[in-house]
Scaffold this active site. Sequence first.
Site, mmCIF file in Angstrom:
data_model
loop_
_atom_site.group_PDB
_atom_site.id
_atom_site.type_symbol
_atom_site.label_atom_id
_atom_site.label_comp_id
_atom_site.label_asym_id
_atom_site.label_seq_id
_atom_site.Cartn_x
_atom_site.Cartn_y
_atom_site.Cartn_z
ATOM 1 N N HIS A 213 -43.216 16.027 -40.332
ATOM 2 C CA HIS A 213 -42.833 15.783 -38.930
ATOM 3 C C HIS A 213 -43.770 16.512 -37.966
ATOM 4 O O HIS A 213 -43.356 16.986 -36.906
ATOM 5 C CB HIS A 213 -41.379 16.187 -38.668
ATOM 6 C CG HIS A 213 -40.374 15.437 -39.486
ATOM 7 N ND1 HIS A 213 -39.939 14.175 -39.151
ATOM 8 C CD2 HIS A 213 -39.749 15.750 -40.646
ATOM 9 C CE1 HIS A 213 -39.076 13.750 -40.061
ATOM 10 N NE2 HIS A 213 -38.947 14.690 -40.977
ATOM 11 N N SER B 255 -70.266 16.307 -27.061
ATOM 12 C CA SER B 255 -69.962 15.847 -25.710
ATOM 13 C C SER B 255 -71.213 15.861 -24.841
ATOM 14 O O SER B 255 -72.024 16.787 -24.907
ATOM 15 C CB SER B 255 -68.892 16.745 -25.082
ATOM 16 O OG SER B 255 -68.732 16.449 -23.711
#
Length: 459
Positions: free
Chosen positions: A154, A277
């Site tokens: 989860h 980036s």
Amino acid sequence: MAHIIDSEFYCNGWGTPEMRAVFDDRRRYQRWLDIEVVLAEVQAELGVIPAEAAREIKAKAKIEELDIDMIKDGLAKTGHSLVPLLKAVQVRCADNLGEHIHYGPTTQDIEDTGGVLEMKEASKILFRDLLRMEKALNELAAKYKDFPMTGRTHNQHGLPITLGLKFANWSAELRRDLERIKSMPPRVFLGMLHGGTGTMAGLGEQAYPIAEKVMERLGIGLPPSGWGSARDIVAEYQVVLGMVAGTVGRIANEIFQLARTEIQEFKEPLGEHYVGSSTMPHKRNPEVTEFCVAMCRVVMNNAPLALQSMIAEHERDTRSWRLDWHSIPESSIMLHKAITALLTIVEGLEIDEQRITDNLNMLEGMLFSEALMFHLGKKVGKQTAHHLIRDAILGATQSGKCFRELLLADETIAANISEAELDSIMDYSKHVGQSARQVAHVKETAERLGATDQDFLSC
């Protein structure tokens, strides 16, 4: 540019030269011509057409020697996908011997059989590189079979596992994919020479000897009945590729997630020309796994398209098999790129062992909650133990106090678990269950089933 896999600039980011070559236009045409040549040779051997016709057709059915402009013009005028190609061969044949090319089959026979040969070649390329990935994962699994890490459920810390078990789990799924691919030949690698409505009437009285010999020489099977409108063959190939893409995408996505700044357990290897980036020099973006996931999603979504083609009308329905021309090359090319890209990651994966250990200790012992519950439960009952452990966890979470200290501060817990017992329980190596055994089982399974891998690659 009509498609990113054909882009002059981006094609190698979305595909590989090797797989694109399988579906190259001229190679496809040559494959069709090769089928026609084999057909002519078999028919000549059986006395259906003159032997000199077969020899002439073989000599002239070479795409590099045909009038490409004539073919293009014929395609534009007729809209027919095969006749202009045959016409270009026919006009080059001497003494009108080209009249005997394509003697008996229909267009779809040639093109579907060519498509099967493409799928066969493509599947071997995919299979070969999946084997390499399985090997790399099994090596990592063996190396880290006893190395504890956080198991997450989860999206939260669950219980300890080993890093080796994670790699073995990926490898086991890959082996299932390999077995799916290996099982395809008797159902998928089947050609056709069944004619316009599937009766084989166009091949005459020797239809079966002709078809059997042609398929034998092409290295594929002859189905018990033509599959002109039964597109399960193509659908199975696409569904299997979709499942492989699901596996590759899952692995890539897991690496992508474990590379995030807050976790940083894995890192993609930096290439020589890595940029990251364009505006934030500090970033180490997991760009390869991102691309893998994107391409796998395309492949997976082509599977439903192939399944839709199974609903066809009567003995021939062009609306179904034209879908293959789009989805089979796209899926094969993108999946191979995703596999080869992920291979570079798996084989060069940077693993931060200290970070994995730090993350494992992030909850300061709370990952032992199950083991503590069962140990305490033997004395006070499982449900009571669950409540006691849960209360200590809530107390530690809300107060910021040490979980271990809160356990020992509880009178009931302290009366039933000594400090020495607690320290013994809080040993990660004691709570990874059968992780190492599963790693060994995955390797054994790969070795056992892999005994027939080369049979597939050489079929």
